[in-house]
Design a protein around this motif. Structure first.
Motif, mmCIF file in Angstrom:
data_model
loop_
_atom_site.group_PDB
_atom_site.id
_atom_site.type_symbol
_atom_site.label_atom_id
_atom_site.label_comp_id
_atom_site.label_asym_id
_atom_site.label_seq_id
_atom_site.Cartn_x
_atom_site.Cartn_y
_atom_site.Cartn_z
ATOM 1 N N VAL A 108 0.832 -1.210 0.000
ATOM 2 C CA VAL A 108 0.000 0.000 0.000
ATOM 3 C C VAL A 108 0.864 1.257 0.000
ATOM 4 C CG1 VAL A 108 -1.692 1.313 1.314
ATOM 5 C CG2 VAL A 108 -1.946 -1.161 1.085
ATOM 6 N N GLY A 109 1.901 1.274 0.821
ATOM 7 C CA GLY A 109 2.790 2.438 0.845
ATOM 8 C C GLY A 109 3.534 2.627 -0.464
ATOM 9 N N PHE A 110 3.972 1.517 -1.061
ATOM 10 C CA PHE A 110 4.683 1.619 -2.339
ATOM 11 C C PHE A 110 3.762 2.147 -3.437
ATOM 12 C CE2 PHE A 110 6.256 -0.287 -6.318
ATOM 13 C CZ PHE A 110 7.539 0.247 -6.332
ATOM 14 N N THR A 111 2.513 1.678 -3.449
ATOM 15 C CA THR A 111 1.554 2.168 -4.442
ATOM 16 C C THR A 111 1.253 3.649 -4.239
ATOM 17 O OG1 THR A 111 0.571 -0.045 -4.493
ATOM 18 C CG2 THR A 111 -0.702 1.752 -5.452
ATOM 19 N N GLY A 112 1.104 4.070 -2.987
ATOM 20 C CA GLY A 112 0.875 5.487 -2.713
ATOM 21 C C GLY A 112 2.055 6.355 -3.137
ATOM 22 N N ALA A 113 3.286 5.853 -2.893
ATOM 23 C CA ALA A 113 4.471 6.608 -3.310
ATOM 24 C C ALA A 113 4.529 6.735 -4.826
ATOM 25 C CB ALA A 113 5.736 5.925 -2.778
ATOM 26 N N LEU A 114 4.171 5.658 -5.543
ATOM 27 C CA LEU A 114 4.137 5.747 -7.001
ATOM 28 C C LEU A 114 3.092 6.762 -7.475
ATOM 29 C CD1 LEU A 114 4.492 2.033 -8.185
ATOM 30 C CD2 LEU A 114 6.186 3.854 -8.317
ATOM 31 N N GLY A 115 1.940 6.804 -6.810
ATOM 32 C CA GLY A 115 0.932 7.795 -7.171
ATOM 33 C C GLY A 115 1.405 9.224 -6.956
ATOM 34 N N VAL A 116 2.093 9.462 -5.834
ATOM 35 C CA VAL A 116 2.616 10.807 -5.559
ATOM 36 C C VAL A 116 3.667 11.193 -6.585
ATOM 37 C CG1 VAL A 116 3.908 12.189 -3.896
ATOM 38 C CG2 VAL A 116 2.085 10.692 -3.107
ATOM 39 N N LEU A 117 4.567 10.251 -6.923
ATOM 40 C CA LEU A 117 5.596 10.546 -7.926
ATOM 41 C C LEU A 117 4.972 10.812 -9.297
ATOM 42 C CD1 LEU A 117 8.381 7.965 -6.978
ATOM 43 C CD2 LEU A 117 8.386 10.433 -6.600
ATOM 44 N N SER A 118 3.935 10.063 -9.653
ATOM 45 C CA SER A 118 3.272 10.292 -10.936
ATOM 46 C C SER A 118 2.609 11.670 -10.969
ATOM 47 C CB SER A 118 2.232 9.199 -11.189
ATOM 48 O OG SER A 118 2.842 7.921 -11.211
#
Length: 425
Positions: free
Chosen positions: A94-104
């Protein structure tokens, strides 16, 4: 006689085999009449089909059905094999997916910020295309091919731009040349002034001027010259870009509109198409009307400037026409500029300018504007003023020009879509 008795008694006393059908028929005939509610409810489950009983547990797990072979009919595998089990939702995933969303999101923000200049040019070209499209449609209705109609409208716009440049550039060049020619005489006048000489001695201005005239100052001056040249070429590039984009948008306007409507779901496409066409019609009518009012104001100012003897009448007319495109405050701004030039020429001429613009603005507001803008959207005055101020703060003069069409489109969407939906709740 002894023989007849047993013969007659056979039929009269039936045996067990013969009495069973009669006993079975009796309850079948009397059951619908004799059964009560509870008895009937108890009899209904017995009439239902027997439910299959689960097999008794034998201690061994049940056999799983065999998975279909990859690529076989009826299987979900396909040519890339059988899909695996979904991943478990743990905190790391979940944290990794959220970080990818923020970077995108940040990458999209950087892209939009870097392309902001080009996007602004695209928006300006779109608004110009929407405003010029009614003229193209009118020429096509007169029998002119679409390509020739677009060419005629484009040449007209180029002629207006060239006239504006020719009207504004010569006065600027002339006034700058006159200032440079008179600069030595201005310096001599300052040197002969005792008050100025006293200030030069008191604050040691000569020494400071000599210290300022060094390589750094010369380098900054050259940088300013190069920056000015870059500004000029950048402006020319932006104007050409907007012009080319406007031409393309005018040529492919119908295709772009149909493509935009095709992206809407079919269930809502008809309503979106009606609202979109209404927005394009109203916004186009507003822009054409605003341009007509601005041209009329410029022509009237040119005639007045010739009558009262103002310098550079054509340049002042262009200034009034351009500022009149700015909603709410543009006409006042142009009147102030022309009046200042009139007061600089002669006080009586300045007073005449003030009287002329007061009378003309009343005629424009109550006679010309309602006649020309009767087909466009009527925008609230407060909303128009706020939109103009926001447009100036965001995009400068261009933002002020496109503020009113944006408010008109937003107002139509609110009236036709948002407010009816709120009333239906």
């Amino acid at each position: 006689m002894a023989h007849d008795g047993p013969h007659r008694s056979g039929p009269e006393q039936p045996g067990p085999e013969q009495s069973k059908p009669n006993q079975r028929d009796g309850p079948q005939q009397s059951r619908p009449d004799q059964q009560d509610g509870p008895q009937r409810q108890a009899a209904e489950p017995t009439a239902a089909a027997p439910q299959p009983q689960p097999p008794a547990s034998t201690g061994t797990p049940p056999e799983q059905p065999a998975a279909p072979a990859p690529g076989s009919a009826g299987g979900d595998a396909g040519r890339f094999g059988i899909p695996g089990r979904p991943l478990r939702r743990n905190s790391f995933l979940v944290g990794f997916t959220g970080a990818l969303g923020v970077l995108s999101a940040y990458a999209v923000y950087l892209g939009l910020r870097n392309a902001a200049g080009i996007l602004v040019l695209v928006v300006i070209a779109l608004f110009l295309a929407v405003g010029l499209h009614p003229a193209v449609v009118r020429l096509c209705a007169w029998g002119l091919p679409r390509g020739l109609a677009v060419a005629a409208v484009t040449l007209t716009v180029l002629a207006l731009l060239a006239a504006g440049v020719l009207a504004l550039v010569p006065p600027i060049v002339t006034q700058s040349g006159q200032f440079l020619d008179q600069l030595p005489s201005y310096l001599d006048t300052l040197r002969r002034n005792e008050a100025v000489n006293d200030l030069v001695v008191r604050f040691d201005l000569m020494r400071r001027a000599q210290e300022a005239a060094n390589a750094d100052v010369v380098g900054r001056a050259l940088g300013g010259v190069l920056g000015g040249a870059q500004l000029v070429f950048g402006t020319v590039f932006r104007v050409l870009t907007v012009l080319v984009l406007t031409i393309y948008f005018l040529v492919y306007f119908d295709r772009m509109r149909e493509l935009g409507y095709a992206l809407v779901p079919r269930s809502r496409r008809e309503r979106v198409q009606l609202i979109g066409d209404e927005i394009l019609t109203k916004v186009g009518a507003y822009m054409v009307g605003a341009l007509s009012i601005a041209v009329l104001a410029g022509v009237t100012t040119f005639v007045f400037a010739l009558i009262v003897g103002l310098p550079y009448p054509f340049a002042l007319a262009v200034v009034v026409a351009v500022t009149d495109l700015i909603p709410q405050i543009g006409a006042t701004l142009g009147a102030v500029i022309v009046s200042l030039v009139g007061f600089a020429t002669d006080p009586s001429v300045g007073i005449a300018c003030v009287v002329f613009f007061v009378v003309y603005q009343q005629i424009e507001n109550y006679l010309i504007y309602p006649k020309i803008m009767r087909r466009s959207v009527h925008v609230n005055e407060v909303a128009a003023l706020v939109a103009a101020l926001l447009g100036v703060s965001l995009l400068g003069v261009i933002g002020a020009l496109i503020a009113i069409p944006t408010v008109a489109a937003t107002q139509l969407i609110l009236r036709e879509v948002v407010l009816p939906r709120q009333d239906a709740r």
